[in-house]
Write a protein that holds these residues in place. Structure first.
Motif: not given
Ligand code: AMP
Length: 550
Positions: A1-9
């Motif tokens: 299950m993937q978490g739900l934080t923003m994927d900002m480089p």
């Protein structure tokens, strides 16, 4: 299950944008190459960085292109760090103290397209430009109307370049594993090896640099003077960490001599400084001579080589400045250990505490370290066992840039990086770097190859055998002593050998003394035993304090 934080480089442009908005009024002060003082704020720096990023675009610099810098620790170099990396290109910080053929090698190996350089090195580059055909343009870091006369091809004045540009820039978003910077290390013989850093590693390491247990010891209340070249391991991360925490920066430019450092420490009310022991030898000498004080300075971070107990004690007892020791490497992005004291060490009697401070401390979070024997078997942390120090972590080099042979030699089968240093770890969790596995000589924070010196000395027809070793030196920490066995019956002089060496090596590489002996000790396998030689000359009295012409 993937978490739900923003994927900002994680990109270095985040840092400079953050500083402009949230620490916009904090000062950056530079002692310029021109000799005067320059002051502006993070907000000003941001605008100029945007102009520079626009200029790079106009020059045709594409993502991934390498852009060379040959520059001191100044506000302009800081702008270059962010504009080049932030726009997707790669800043290649060149150490101008390398030999010319090494500089040529790294420029060609990196395929630098443009070079930004301080006026200090214009003449040197004029002599080398024909051997560096990849460089299309030289940008000289000087004021408008102050361009030196030069034969450098397509030479442009930095300030003229900036003046023509807009002071806002749309920073691109890209993969955080994109390369941001390239730094060559020349610790061994053979060609220098390139370490290619990612944005992700750089930002993570910079964030680590703002933690209160990091040897930089910075916060928004700090005034930091990094007495460190920005062409040596990113100025020990200060240019990336300070804008995150809103630390006031005091940049010493080309003058890192004791008198100038002391002046800046006092005038700018510096609270934290960092540099190699040689700088502090000079500073302490200057203070002694002038009766000067270090009234605002709280912490001196020393690394690159181990400080002596006497140095730690003098800072603490005579100037009330706490020494924080750190060990690091180009391949580690900067510091790998921190000498920030744990509570249990802080409370030790002074003499005991100094011994703790002289160790290299403990790994920073993000590094895993192990000491192993020659078979790769981990050694115990008992303070006795000395082994090869291996490291891994998210901002440790995973390979050398386009150099398979060097990569194969440095990394073990599990991908750990072999530092080339020998170390022990105490039961109390303190790392002590006891020796370099190679026999390099570290003078004033810069490497001298003993093997190169020997090979050039052997070019003299009357030299039969030669060994260059590091001997402790009161000013430069270590200087080369050349031990020579002359050919039988030959009448050879030190000056004659020096003359041969001078044809090949930089002035500061020349041995401070040359001694002639009948025999050099050898190991069981017939190699020169440097260890025995070092023991024999451990108490050697130098004829005079060396002037390396630095
Ligand atoms: P560089 O990549 O030029 O920074 O050189 C890294 C090497 O410098 C390390 O592998 C060590 O041999 C040496 N070094 C760095 N910091 C220290 C220190 N605090 N004590 C002893 N040696 C050090």
């Amino acid at each position: 299950m993937q978490g739900l934080t923003m994927d900002m480089p994680l990109l270095t442009s985040m840092i400079v944008k953050h500083a402009a908005v949230w620490h916009g009024d904090v000062e950056i002060v530079t002692h310029r190459v021109e000799g005067d003082m320059h002051r502006y704020t993070y907000a000003d720096a941001y605008k100029r960085t945007c102009r520079l990023a626009n200029a790079l675009k106009r020059l045709g610099i594409q993502p991934g292109d390498r852009v060379g810098t040959m520059a001191w620790t100044t506000y302009r170099h800081l702008e270059l760090y962010y504009a080049i990396g932030g726009s997707g290109a790669v800043i290649h910080t060149i150490n101008p103290r390398l030999f010319h053929d090494q500089i040529e090698y790294i420029i060609n190996h990196a395929k630098d397209r443009v070079m930004f350089l301080d006026t200090t090195w214009v003449e040197m580059m004029e002599g080398m430009q024909d051997k560096c055909p990849t460089i299309e343009k030289f940008i000289i870091l000087c004021d408008s109307g102050k361009m030196p006369e030069t034969t450098l091809r397509n030479a442009v004045c930095f300030e003229d370049l900036l003046a023509a540009e807009d002071d806002s820039f749309d920073w691109p978003e890209f993969d955080e594993k994109t390369a941001v910077a390239l730094c060559y290390t020349s610790g061994t013989t053979g060609n220098p090896k390139g370490v290619l850093y990612t944005h992700r590693g750089m930002v993570l390491h910079a964030i680590a640099g703002t933690s209160s247990d990091h040897p930089l010891c910075i916060s928004s209340r700090t005034v930091l003077l990094p007495a460190v070249s920005m062409f040596h391991v990113h100025g020990w991360m200060a240019p990336y960490a300070a804008p995150i925490s809103g630390t006031k920066l005091v940049l010493p430019g080309p003058n890192m001599h004791g008198d100038n450092i002391c002046r800046l420490l006092e005038e700018e009310k510096v609270t934290v400084t960092a540099g190699v022991p040689t700088i502090w030898i000079d500073v302490l000498q200057h203070l002694k001579k002038t009766g000067g004080r270090l009234d605002t300075l709280e912490i001196c971070n020393i690394g690159g080589s181990a400080p002596s107990i006497a140095m730690i004690k003098t800072f603490e007892e005579e100037y009330d400045v706490h020494v924080v020791h750190a060990w690091g490497m180009t391949e580690l992005s900067a510091a790998g250990t921190t000498g920030r004291l744990r509570k249990r060490h802080q409370d030790l009697p002074a003499a005991e505490r100094y011994k703790v401070q002289q160790t290299q401390g403990r790994p920073l979070f993000g590094f895993e370290m192990k000491i192993v024997d020659l078979d790769g078997t981990p050694l115990p942390h008992d303070g006795e066992a000395v082994g090869q120090l291996y490291v891994r972590g998210p901002w440790v080099a995973s390979a050398y840039f386009e150099d398979d042979a060097a990569t194969d030699a440095a990394f073990d089968a599990d991908g750990w990086f072999g530092t080339g240093d020998m170390a022990s770890v105490s039961s109390d969790g303190l790392i002590r770097v006891s020796d370099r596995s190679k026999d390099l000589i570290k003078s004033g924070g810069e490497w001298i190859s003993s093997i190169d010196l020997e090979n050039y000395a052997l070019a003299h027809p009357d030299v039969m055998e030669a060994a260059a070793i590091a001997v402790k030196h009161p000013k430069w920490e270590e200087r080369p002593l050349l031990v020579i066995v002359p050919r039988e019956g030959a009448e050879i002089t030190a000056d004659a050998v020096r003359a041969v060496l001078a044809d090949h090596v930089a002035k500061w590489w020349l041995p401070d003394d040359i001694v002639f002996v009948e025999e050099i000790p050898h190991t069981a396998t017939g190699k020169i035993s440097k260890k025995d030689l070092r023991d024999r000359f451990a108490e050697y009295d130098w004829p005079e304090i060396a002037d390396t012409g630095d």
